[in-house]
Design a protein around this motif. Structure first.
Motif, PDB file in Angstrom:
ATOM      1  N   VAL A   1      29.455  42.878   0.490  1.00  0.00           N
ATOM      2  CA  VAL A   1      30.622  43.487   1.123  1.00  0.00           C
ATOM      3  C   VAL A   1      31.853  43.317   0.244  1.00  0.00           C
ATOM      4  N   ARG A   2      32.024  42.133  -0.314  1.00  0.00           N
ATOM      5  CA  ARG A   2      33.172  41.906  -1.202  1.00  0.00           C
ATOM      6  C   ARG A   2      33.126  42.822  -2.424  1.00  0.00           C
ATOM      7  N   GLN A   3      31.938  43.019  -2.975  1.00  0.00           N
ATOM      8  CA  GLN A   3      31.808  43.889  -4.135  1.00  0.00           C
ATOM      9  C   GLN A   3      32.137  45.335  -3.789  1.00  0.00           C
ATOM     10  N   PHE A   4      31.710  45.784  -2.609  1.00  0.00           N
ATOM     11  CA  PHE A   4      32.019  47.154  -2.186  1.00  0.00           C
ATOM     12  C   PHE A   4      33.527  47.332  -2.044  1.00  0.00           C
ATOM     13  N   HIS A   5      34.197  46.319  -1.517  1.00  0.00           N
ATOM     14  CA  HIS A   5      35.648  46.376  -1.399  1.00  0.00           C
ATOM     15  C   HIS A   5      36.305  46.448  -2.771  1.00  0.00           C
ATOM     16  N   ARG A   6      35.882  45.599  -3.699  1.00  0.00           N
ATOM     17  CA  ARG A   6      36.466  45.608  -5.045  1.00  0.00           C
ATOM     18  C   ARG A   6      36.243  46.950  -5.732  1.00  0.00           C
ATOM     19  N   GLN A   7      35.084  47.531  -5.535  1.00  0.00           N
ATOM     20  CA  GLN A   7      34.723  48.760  -6.232  1.00  0.00           C
ATOM     21  C   GLN A   7      35.476  49.978  -5.700  1.00  0.00           C
ATOM     22  N   TRP A   8      35.587  50.087  -4.374  1.00  0.00           N
ATOM     23  CA  TRP A   8      36.048  51.340  -3.774  1.00  0.00           C
ATOM     24  C   TRP A   8      37.464  51.297  -3.221  1.00  0.00           C
ATOM     25  N   TYR A   9      37.963  50.131  -2.826  1.00  0.00           N
ATOM     26  CA  TYR A   9      39.299  50.090  -2.224  1.00  0.00           C
ATOM     27  C   TYR A   9      40.348  49.965  -3.315  1.00  0.00           C
ATOM     28  N   VAL A  10      40.545  51.068  -4.014  1.00  0.00           N
ATOM     29  CA  VAL A  10      41.526  51.166  -5.081  1.00  0.00           C
ATOM     30  C   VAL A  10      42.538  52.237  -4.687  1.00  0.00           C
ATOM     31  N   PRO A  11      43.781  52.137  -5.168  1.00  0.00           N
ATOM     32  CA  PRO A  11      44.810  53.087  -4.737  1.00  0.00           C
ATOM     33  C   PRO A  11      44.440  54.557  -4.925  1.00  0.00           C
ATOM     34  N   ALA A  12      43.753  54.881  -5.996  1.00  0.00           N
ATOM     35  CA  ALA A  12      43.431  56.282  -6.263  1.00  0.00           C
ATOM     36  C   ALA A  12      42.448  56.872  -5.260  1.00  0.00           C
ATOM     37  N   LYS A  13      41.803  56.015  -4.473  1.00  0.00           N
ATOM     38  CA  LYS A  13      40.854  56.480  -3.465  1.00  0.00           C
ATOM     39  C   LYS A  13      41.449  56.453  -2.055  1.00  0.00           C
ATOM     40  N   ALA A  14      42.751  56.244  -1.929  1.00  0.00           N
ATOM     41  CA  ALA A  14      43.338  56.021  -0.615  1.00  0.00           C
ATOM     42  C   ALA A  14      44.550  56.908  -0.374  1.00  0.00           C
ATOM     43  N   ALA A  15      44.808  57.158   0.900  1.00  0.00           N
ATOM     44  CA  ALA A  15      45.995  57.902   1.322  1.00  0.00           C
ATOM     45  C   ALA A  15      46.561  57.263   2.580  1.00  0.00           C
ATOM     46  N   VAL A  16      47.871  57.150   2.627  1.00  0.00           N
ATOM     47  CA  VAL A  16      48.588  56.700   3.813  1.00  0.00           C
ATOM     48  C   VAL A  16      49.125  57.941   4.514  1.00  0.00           C
ATOM     49  N   VAL A  17      48.830  58.061   5.798  1.00  0.00           N
ATOM     50  CA  VAL A  17      49.315  59.186   6.600  1.00  0.00           C
ATOM     51  C   VAL A  17      50.190  58.627   7.706  1.00  0.00           C
ATOM     52  N   VAL A  18      51.402  59.159   7.816  1.00  0.00           N
ATOM     53  CA  VAL A  18      52.346  58.742   8.857  1.00  0.00           C
ATOM     54  C   VAL A  18      52.815  59.985   9.595  1.00  0.00           C
ATOM     55  N   ALA A  19      52.716  59.954  10.914  1.00  0.00           N
ATOM     56  CA  ALA A  19      53.208  61.049  11.741  1.00  0.00           C
ATOM     57  C   ALA A  19      54.008  60.468  12.897  1.00  0.00           C
ATOM     58  N   GLY A  20      55.141  61.105  13.216  1.00  0.00           N
ATOM     59  CA  GLY A  20      55.920  60.639  14.343  1.00  0.00           C
ATOM     60  C   GLY A  20      57.412  60.676  14.087  1.00  0.00           C
ATOM     61  N   ASP A  21      58.140  59.851  14.810  1.00  0.00           N
ATOM     62  CA  ASP A  21      59.599  59.848  14.780  1.00  0.00           C
ATOM     63  C   ASP A  21      60.083  59.044  13.581  1.00  0.00           C
ATOM     64  N   VAL A  22      59.984  59.655  12.399  1.00  0.00           N
ATOM     65  CA  VAL A  22      60.273  58.949  11.155  1.00  0.00           C
ATOM     66  C   VAL A  22      61.133  59.812  10.240  1.00  0.00           C
ATOM     67  N   ASP A  23      61.806  59.142   9.320  1.00  0.00           N
ATOM     68  CA  ASP A  23      62.555  59.800   8.250  1.00  0.00           C
ATOM     69  C   ASP A  23      61.704  59.781   6.994  1.00  0.00           C
ATOM     70  N   VAL A  24      61.481  60.936   6.390  1.00  0.00           N
ATOM     71  CA  VAL A  24      60.555  61.039   5.262  1.00  0.00           C
ATOM     72  C   VAL A  24      60.995  60.152   4.099  1.00  0.00           C
ATOM     73  N   ALA A  25      62.259  60.207   3.746  1.00  0.00           N
ATOM     74  CA  ALA A  25      62.740  59.417   2.606  1.00  0.00           C
ATOM     75  C   ALA A  25      62.566  57.927   2.861  1.00  0.00           C
ATOM     76  N   GLN A  26      62.820  57.495   4.091  1.00  0.00           N
ATOM     77  CA  GLN A  26      62.669  56.077   4.407  1.00  0.00           C
ATOM     78  C   GLN A  26      61.210  55.653   4.341  1.00  0.00           C
ATOM     79  N   VAL A  27      60.308  56.489   4.869  1.00  0.00           N
ATOM     80  CA  VAL A  27      58.885  56.160   4.814  1.00  0.00           C
ATOM     81  C   VAL A  27      58.414  56.093   3.366  1.00  0.00           C
ATOM     82  N   ARG A  28      58.891  56.996   2.548  1.00  0.00           N
ATOM     83  CA  ARG A  28      58.491  56.976   1.132  1.00  0.00           C
ATOM     84  C   ARG A  28      58.962  55.692   0.459  1.00  0.00           C
ATOM     85  N   ALA A  29      60.189  55.268   0.760  1.00  0.00           N
ATOM     86  CA  ALA A  29      60.706  54.036   0.160  1.00  0.00           C
ATOM     87  C   ALA A  29      59.886  52.832   0.627  1.00  0.00           C
TER      88      ALA A  29
END
Length: 484
Positions: free
Chosen positions: A216-244
């Motif tokens: 399990v640890r090896q799978f995490h090291r191999q695949w949980y890298v920034p280039a394989k991930a996306a953060v999605v935010v929806a709701g009562d937010v300011d885009v510039a603030q969320v980006r910061a």
């Protein structure tokens, strides 16, 4: 929990009854208006960014209520596992709740609850996702927590030893004690010979028995890298603030090379495949899986993309609303052959696609009779086509599902994450809606005649067996995704 895209919602929801089919032509003006404006005037103001380490950030402002949904999507699922460690993506999802360099096991969930939030996670063939719904003013707090466990997931072996038993019990309850789940597990292991879609998301029990904490640890090291991930935010937010905030939290995670999966293309099927699955059950069940093309693009469509869209409409005509064709022809009336019947066009995903016809034989009817009746309904469309009222009905339901989905910030976030996983643009909903409006009755008739031959077909039949004395009836079949 099954993660349903708005594209597929017309197949399963927003039903109104067959008697309300409008006369041909009465909806044409509204559909044409939607087709012409969907892309030009998207309902959302969604924005997408690339953080310094390659991670994606997608933000959808929606200020109707002071709440926000924060989701982390990782483009890794059961299809990225290798033989011998099936189920490891789902096990890792469980272990992500078991600690980090900063948090003790279980502390993540306790902190989210203290913020007034709700949270969970899910794994399927294509992706793994984590989410929290919180008051909008606590968004940064959950971003800090999620970034920490993404980069620094850490737990003792003793936590794995306990949690792997939880996963095994999940497999027993959701699959081994559920006859239809066992049928579908065996069916997809037969449909696919080389593609990893043949593996169950929860994993084979022998692989779970043999799994180690270091797997399990090896799978995490191999695949949980920034280039394989996306953060999605929806709701009562300011885009510039969320980006910061995203740069302050997720952006600090060091960039690493992203692993590349081998293609593992499925070879051409060269003949009908048939299996029987014997399980304690009260009724037989038939599942017919046809190999079909998948949707890969939402702009500049290839012929296969257009066929996949037409197959989606075909499924909706068969089973997209109360009193659709399968229900009217097979379930209703004194000569009915089925207690239930359905169809599904699984044309969205990273892997190959199948079109499934399913049903439960009525009392006195055999699985063979039901199988023939299901085939006959598709053959009838291939020969006679569909009514314009049927076509407009399902298009209108899709249109409505788009509107209703925008009432939910969770629905918006789910949709954006799903399309990101498939490497589609953030306005994929609008683009696909526009393409659907262009599907004609002739397109539906054409695909009904093209993709339903025996050489593309695998049939699975559940053969009921007597229950042991005192054996309880299983719960309803679970969703395809595995939830924490």
């Amino acid at each position: 929990m099954k993660r349903t895209l708005s594209l597929l919602a017309l197949v399963a929801s927003l039903s109104a009854g067959a008697e309300n089919l409008a006369p041909a032509g009465t909806l044409s003006s509204s559909l044409a208006a939607w087709a012409g404006t969907a892309v030009a005037n998207p309902a959302s103001s969604v924005q997408q960014f690339t953080l310094r380490n390659g991670m994606q950030l997608i933000v959808q402002p929606d200020r109707r209520a002071p709440t926000a949904v924060h989701m982390l999507w990782v483009r890794v699922g059961a299809m990225d596992e290798v033989d011998g460690t099936t189920g490891v993506a789902h096990v890792l999802e469980h272990m992500m709740f078991k600690g980090s360099e900063q948090l003790a096991p279980g502390e993540f969930s306790r902190r989210v609850a203290a913020l007034g939030g709700q949270e969970n996670a899910f794994t399927n063939r294509d992706y793994t996702g984590y989410y929290q719904q919180i008051p909008a003013d606590r968004l940064r707090d959950v971003m800090v927590l999620e970034a920490d466990r993404f980069a620094h997931n850490q737990w003792p072996d003793s936590e794995f030893t306990k949690e792997i038993e939880v996963v095994k019990e999940e497999r027993r309850m959701r699959t081994e004690d559920n006859p239809r789940s066992m049928l579908f597990e065996q069916l997809f292991a037969t449909v696919y010979q080389s593609n990893p879609y043949r593996r169950p998301v929860v994993g084979w029990m022998s692989d779970l028995d043999a799994m180690t904490a270091d797997d399990v640890r090896q799978f995490h090291r191999q695949w949980y890298v920034p280039a394989k991930a996306a953060v999605v935010v929806a709701g009562d937010v300011d885009v510039a603030q969320v980006r910061a905030w995203a740069e302050e939290t997720y952006g600090q995670i060091p960039a690493r090379a992203a692993p590349v999966s081998k293609p593992r293309e499925e070879p051409r099927q060269i003949g009908l495949r048939r299996i029987e699955v014997k399980q304690p059950a009260e009724q037989a069940f038939v599942a017919m899986a046809y190999r079909v093309p998948a949707i890969r693009k939402v702009q500049d469509l290839e012929a296969s993309d257009k066929d996949a869209l037409a197959l989606l409409v075909l499924s909706a005509v068969l089973d997209g609303y109360d009193g659709a064709r399968l229900e009217r022809a097979l379930v209703q009336g004194k000569d009915r052959v089925a207690d239930s019947a359905g169809s599904s066009a699984g044309v969205l995903g990273r892997g190959p696609a199948v079109f499934t016809l399913t049903g439960v034989p009525a009392k006195g009817k055999t699985p063979a009779q039901l199988e023939q009746a299901l085939r006959a309904q598709v053959q009838r469309i291939a020969k006679e086509g569909i009514q314009s009222a049927e076509l407009e009905r399902v298009k209108t339901q899709w249109m409505a599902s788009q509107v209703y989905e925008r009432d939910s910030v969770m629905g918006q976030a789910q949709s954006l994450g799903n399309y990101w996983v498939m490497e589609m643009p953030v306005n994929a909903d609008e683009l696909l809606l526009q393409q659907l409006m262009q599907v004609s009755a002739a397109d539906v008739q054409r695909v009904a005649g093209r993709y339903f031959g025996n050489d593309q077909l695998t049939i699975g039949t559940l053969v009921p067996q007597p229950r042991a004395a005192g054996q309880a009836r299983p719960a309803a079949a679970p969703a395809s995704a595995q939830m924490h």
